[in-house]
Motif scaffolding. Structure first.
Motif, mmCIF file in Angstrom:
data_model
loop_
_atom_site.group_PDB
_atom_site.id
_atom_site.type_symbol
_atom_site.label_atom_id
_atom_site.label_comp_id
_atom_site.label_asym_id
_atom_site.label_seq_id
_atom_site.Cartn_x
_atom_site.Cartn_y
_atom_site.Cartn_z
ATOM 1 N N LEU A 1 7.204 7.790 -3.049
ATOM 2 C CA LEU A 1 7.527 8.493 -1.799
ATOM 3 C C LEU A 1 8.406 9.715 -2.071
ATOM 4 C CD1 LEU A 1 8.272 5.421 0.500
ATOM 5 C CD2 LEU A 1 6.404 7.068 0.821
ATOM 6 N N SER A 2 9.439 9.541 -2.878
ATOM 7 C CA SER A 2 10.398 10.616 -3.127
ATOM 8 C C SER A 2 9.781 11.790 -3.864
ATOM 9 C CB SER A 2 11.587 10.086 -3.942
ATOM 10 O OG SER A 2 12.289 9.119 -3.214
ATOM 11 N N ASN A 3 8.754 11.526 -4.658
ATOM 12 C CA ASN A 3 8.123 12.588 -5.442
ATOM 13 C C ASN A 3 6.803 13.064 -4.850
ATOM 14 O OD1 ASN A 3 9.752 12.975 -8.127
ATOM 15 N ND2 ASN A 3 9.740 10.758 -7.740
ATOM 16 N N GLY A 4 6.536 12.664 -3.604
ATOM 17 C CA GLY A 4 5.371 13.182 -2.888
ATOM 18 C C GLY A 4 4.045 12.673 -3.374
ATOM 19 N N ALA A 5 4.029 11.576 -4.106
ATOM 20 C CA ALA A 5 2.765 11.045 -4.619
ATOM 21 C C ALA A 5 1.975 10.306 -3.551
ATOM 22 C CB ALA A 5 3.020 10.119 -5.800
ATOM 23 N N ILE A 6 2.652 9.908 -2.483
ATOM 24 C CA ILE A 6 2.017 9.124 -1.436
ATOM 25 C C ILE A 6 2.793 9.310 -0.140
ATOM 26 C CG2 ILE A 6 3.340 7.000 -1.796
ATOM 27 C CD1 ILE A 6 -0.455 7.060 -1.313
ATOM 28 N N SER B 1 1.151 -7.168 -2.422
ATOM 29 C CA SER B 1 1.503 -6.961 -3.826
ATOM 30 C C SER B 1 0.311 -6.448 -4.634
ATOM 31 C CB SER B 1 2.045 -8.256 -4.451
ATOM 32 O OG SER B 1 2.809 -7.947 -5.598
ATOM 33 N N CYS B 2 -0.348 -5.421 -4.092
ATOM 34 C CA CYS B 2 -1.514 -4.842 -4.761
ATOM 35 C C CYS B 2 -1.088 -4.056 -5.998
ATOM 36 C CB CYS B 2 -2.270 -3.931 -3.794
ATOM 37 S SG CYS B 2 -3.644 -3.056 -4.572
ATOM 38 N N ASP B 3 -1.544 -4.475 -7.166
ATOM 39 C CA ASP B 3 -1.184 -3.797 -8.414
ATOM 40 C C ASP B 3 -1.837 -2.423 -8.519
ATOM 41 O OD1 ASP B 3 0.310 -6.002 -9.263
ATOM 42 O OD2 ASP B 3 -1.425 -6.953 -10.184
ATOM 43 N N VAL B 4 -3.103 -2.327 -8.151
ATOM 44 C CA VAL B 4 -3.841 -1.076 -8.329
ATOM 45 C C VAL B 4 -3.206 0.068 -7.566
ATOM 46 C CG1 VAL B 4 -6.053 0.083 -7.851
ATOM 47 C CG2 VAL B 4 -6.020 -2.209 -8.883
ATOM 48 N N PHE B 5 -2.682 -0.188 -6.384
ATOM 49 C CA PHE B 5 -2.008 0.852 -5.611
ATOM 50 C C PHE B 5 -0.898 1.493 -6.439
ATOM 51 C CE2 PHE B 5 1.307 2.426 -2.851
ATOM 52 C CZ PHE B 5 0.626 3.085 -1.830
ATOM 53 N N PHE B 6 -0.092 0.669 -7.087
ATOM 54 C CA PHE B 6 1.051 1.193 -7.839
ATOM 55 C C PHE B 6 0.621 1.788 -9.181
ATOM 56 C CE2 PHE B 6 2.833 -1.718 -4.759
ATOM 57 C CZ PHE B 6 3.819 -0.912 -4.191
ATOM 58 N N TYR B 7 -0.456 1.235 -9.789
ATOM 59 C CA TYR B 7 -1.003 1.889 -10.980
ATOM 60 C C TYR B 7 -1.315 3.353 -10.669
ATOM 61 C CZ TYR B 7 -2.179 -2.858 -12.812
ATOM 62 O OH TYR B 7 -2.162 -4.151 -13.263
ATOM 63 N N GLU B 8 -1.990 3.543 -9.547
ATOM 64 C CA GLU B 8 -2.459 4.875 -9.180
ATOM 65 C C GLU B 8 -1.311 5.830 -8.835
ATOM 66 O OE1 GLU B 8 -4.480 8.227 -8.183
ATOM 67 O OE2 GLU B 8 -5.425 6.447 -9.068
ATOM 68 N N VAL B 9 -0.412 5.418 -7.945
ATOM 69 C CA VAL B 9 0.595 6.372 -7.454
ATOM 70 C C VAL B 9 1.640 6.705 -8.519
ATOM 71 C CG1 VAL B 9 0.233 5.711 -5.043
ATOM 72 C CG2 VAL B 9 2.020 4.547 -6.389
ATOM 73 N N ILE B 10 1.970 5.762 -9.387
ATOM 74 C CA ILE B 10 2.956 6.058 -10.434
ATOM 75 C C ILE B 10 2.310 6.887 -11.543
ATOM 76 C CG2 ILE B 10 4.539 5.079 -12.153
ATOM 77 C CD1 ILE B 10 5.433 4.901 -9.189
ATOM 78 N N SER B 11 1.014 6.723 -11.767
ATOM 79 C CA SER B 11 0.328 7.583 -12.739
ATOM 80 C C SER B 11 0.371 9.039 -12.295
ATOM 81 C CB SER B 11 -1.131 7.127 -12.915
ATOM 82 O OG SER B 11 -1.183 5.840 -13.498
ATOM 83 N N ARG B 12 0.458 9.265 -10.996
ATOM 84 C CA ARG B 12 0.525 10.632 -10.484
ATOM 85 C C ARG B 12 1.861 11.311 -10.789
ATOM 86 N NH1 ARG B 12 -1.825 9.385 -4.362
ATOM 87 N NH2 ARG B 12 -3.882 8.589 -5.033
ATOM 88 N N ILE B 13 2.946 10.535 -10.872
ATOM 89 C CA ILE B 13 4.271 11.157 -11.068
ATOM 90 C C ILE B 13 4.807 10.991 -12.482
ATOM 91 C CG2 ILE B 13 4.860 10.857 -8.630
ATOM 92 C CD1 ILE B 13 6.692 8.533 -9.477
#
Length: 649
Positions: A339-344, A383-395
């Motif tokens: 959220l803080s880095n605008g990834a989502i 607790s969806c893992d894929v959601f966080f895989y994706e958004v953290i890969s962006r930042i």
């Protein structure tokens, strides 16, 4: 008329008279001073000079001060002092130490091994240093030594104080224990306090006892004693009492701490309870525990072996020393970083087919069939893992590490406990420096869900949860006051994260416990004024091969205990006005929802209720089981008296 010679003669006689008078006065004064001194020596110091004439001498003996007491936040005594009857021997006064020890042995039981140890210590210490012969004597044994002291040169019976922990098991890890000063201890101190030379003087070895040693120790007193030529103590000339150590009051609540241990009993587990408004630690329990009184008295080889060979590691303080992959509880940090880095944004979605593919490698979600399209709240709730895989890969991982540190993970918190761990949130530079290898996108994927290199303690996770709930940079604290004077702590500063972003994460955590797809729905609190928010987590401790995934992942219950996942849960309550945060890990407990969340809910309810949780806080179909569970616990009596304190305030 007088002639010149007559005048000179008269002046000369006057001068002689004045000199004579001055000389006489001086002589008189000297005689008076000598007379006064003789009177003082004959009347006021007669005994002292008689003692010297008889060959006696004056010895200075140090008096150990009472060690400071330790209380919980409500005044319940956690560490106190008890009388200890002991006997020492001083070589230069004893003369033939072998004969004196033989005489002592006729009065109290001493084994050959004990005699050998005492003789070794006598040879090792300077001649003027007292050496401990025996301690913790019964009254009859101590009386026999006292009666026979005139025939035991160099022997001194003493009534000292020894540490005692009345609620031993509940506070062993946080309180630590004291033990006799060792050569190693002395070697760590540049100018050792003379107190430390007293035979078997006790100092803090671990925990609060060790970290607050300077405050708890106090200052030595002394007494002057008359010792005759045979080395026997004849009488005490004077005494100056020392300064007792400071009394400490901790932030802990003894009854909550006891309840936490009772709920963890049988598991290898740890929990931390914090006040989210100020950082007070109300409970910090690691299980299994041990009795610190064993170390004060002198632990036996079988006792120590039983502790060190237990696979649940009772001597380890899992709350601050234990480092674990935080698993999905770390998604609180990942959500805020994204959220803080605008990834989502709050309504943006990510599609979860059950895996995330990077460079031909699949990183699986815990739900094999996937969650479909989910937004931030849904990703936290389920607790969806894929959601966080994706958004953290962006930042990238460095931005994730920045947020983790802001939330209190991967930093060393300043607490007076032993071996407080720093934890680890990796960065690209860290991996290059540590392993000489470049950072990979797969490393970022693993870190996004609290796996891979990420390590945190239950203390880190409690701080993280407190900061998410309050929006403040809460710092954990354990010391409430010294001698009745409250400790001064700076007011916590804002985290610097917009409240709207924090609210989005809080709504997701609320849904984890109360939503329609809640992963921790079975651990909800049904009382609306105590509504709880949380996050489950399961941390793998073994690699799952592609072949096993094809066949079907082996259930935790079918694995040996040491290969099962760790179960984690973090929570805060009430949702509308957060007061407490709880973090909890059950080593090799399996899923966080099944192993950790039910225990954490009980502990949270005890904190909110100020006692055994009321049944109306549980769903109706769980109340009978909850009552049965609490009835079986060996809880501290709520009427246990608090200990009296002393104050210098």
């Amino acid at each position: 008329m007088k002639t010149t010679s007559q005048i000179n003669s008269q002046a000369g006689r006057s001068s002689v008279t004045r000199r004579a008078l001055m000389l006489g006065a001086a002589q008189t004064a000297i005689v008076a001073v000598l007379g006064m001194r003789m009177r003082e020596m004959q009347l006021e110091h007669a005994d002292e000079y008689r003692m010297m004439a008889e060959g006696n001498s004056v010895k200075i003996r140090l008096i150990a001060p009472p060690r400071g007491l330790i209380y919980d936040r409500n005044g319940m005594l956690l560490a106190g002092n008890e009388q200890n009857y002991r006997v020492t021997i001083t070589r230069e006064d004893a003369g033939d130490t072998d004969k004196v020890l033989s005489d002592i042995r006729a009065l109290i039981p001493l084994s050959d091994a004990q005699i050998a140890d005492i003789q070794t210590e006598i040879r090792r210490q300077p001649p003027h240093a007292p050496v401990l012969v025996a301690e913790r004597l019964g009254w009859e044994e101590f009386s026999r030594i006292n009666v026979n002291t005139p025939a035991l040169p160099g022997v001194q019976p003493e009534v000292g104080l020894s540490r005692i922990y009345p609620h031993a098991y509940d506070f062993a890890h946080v309180m630590g224990y004291v033990g006799a000063v060792s050569d190693y201890d002395l070697g760590q101190i540049e100018n050792p306090d003379p107190l430390l030379r007293i035979p078997k003087f006790q100092i803090g070895k671990t925990g609060v006892e060790n970290k607050m040693e300077d405050a708890l120790r106090g200052k030595a007193g002394q007494r002057r004693v008359e010792v005759n030529a045979a080395g026997r103590e004849m009488r005490e000339i004077d005494r100056r009492e020392g300064e007792p150590g400071a009394n400490l009051q901790l932030t802990l609540d003894a009854r909550l701490q006891n309840f936490a241990h009772q709920r963890l009993k049988g598991e290898s587990a740890a929990t931390v309870v914090m006040d989210v408004t100020n950082g007070d630690i109300l409970a910090i329990a690691s299980d299994p525990s041990y009795d610190p009184n064993m170390f004060v008295r002198g632990i036996t080889v079988p006792e120590y072996k039983a502790l060190t060979e237990n696979d649940h590691r009772p001597l380890a303080d899992k709350t601050v020393q234990g480092l674990y992959p935080p698993g999905s509880t770390f998604k609180v940090v990942s959500a805020l970083a994204a959220l803080s880095n605008g990834a989502i944004g709050p309504d943006d979605t990510v599609y979860c087919p059950g895996y995330y593919e990077v460079a031909g490698r699949k990183f699986h979600c815990w739900k094999h069939s996937g969650h479909g399209r989910v937004n931030l709240q849904g990703a936290l709730e389920q607790s969806c893992d894929v959601f966080f895989y994706e958004v953290i890969s962006r930042i990238g991982v460095d931005k994730l590490a920045e947020m983790a540190h802001r939330m209190g993970v991967g930093v060393k918190h300043d607490l007076p406990m032993s071996a407080v761990a720093e934890g680890l949130v990796p960065t690209k530079d860290w991996k290059q420096q540590r392993y000489g290898k470049p950072w990979l996108i797969g490393d970022t994927v693993n870190a996004s869900i609290g796996q891979g290199y990420v390590l945190a303690s239950p203390l880190h996770l409690a701080v993280m949860t407190s900061r998410a709930a309050s929006g403040l940079a809460i710092q954990p604290r354990l010391i409430r006051s010294r001698d009745g004077v409250e400790e001064k702590y700076p007011s916590p500063k804002p985290l610097g994260i917009p409240n709207a972003m924090l609210e989005q994460v809080r709504r997701g955590m609320t849904a984890v416990v109360n939503g329609s797809h809640a992963t921790a729905g079975k651990s909800k609190i049904v009382r609306s004024d105590w509504k709880m928010a949380g996050k489950t987590g399961s941390a793998q401790v073994r690699n799952i091969s592609a072949a096993e995934r094809e066949r079907g992942v082996i259930a935790n219950s079918a694995l040996p205990w040491k290969y099962r996942d760790h179960g984690l849960f973090v929570c805060y309550a009430p949702v509308d006005n957060p007061k407490y945060a709880v973090s909890l890990i059950v080593e090799h407990g399996g899923g966080g929802a099944s192993a950790a969340a039910p225990i954490a809910r009980d502990i949270m309810l005890f904190a909110l209720a100020g006692g055994v949780p009321p049944m109306d806080a549980y769903p109706a179909d769980q109340r009978a089981e909850a009552k049965k569970r609490f009835d079986a616990l060996d809880l501290m009596d709520p009427d246990t008296p608090s200990g009296p304190g002393r104050s210098r305030a």
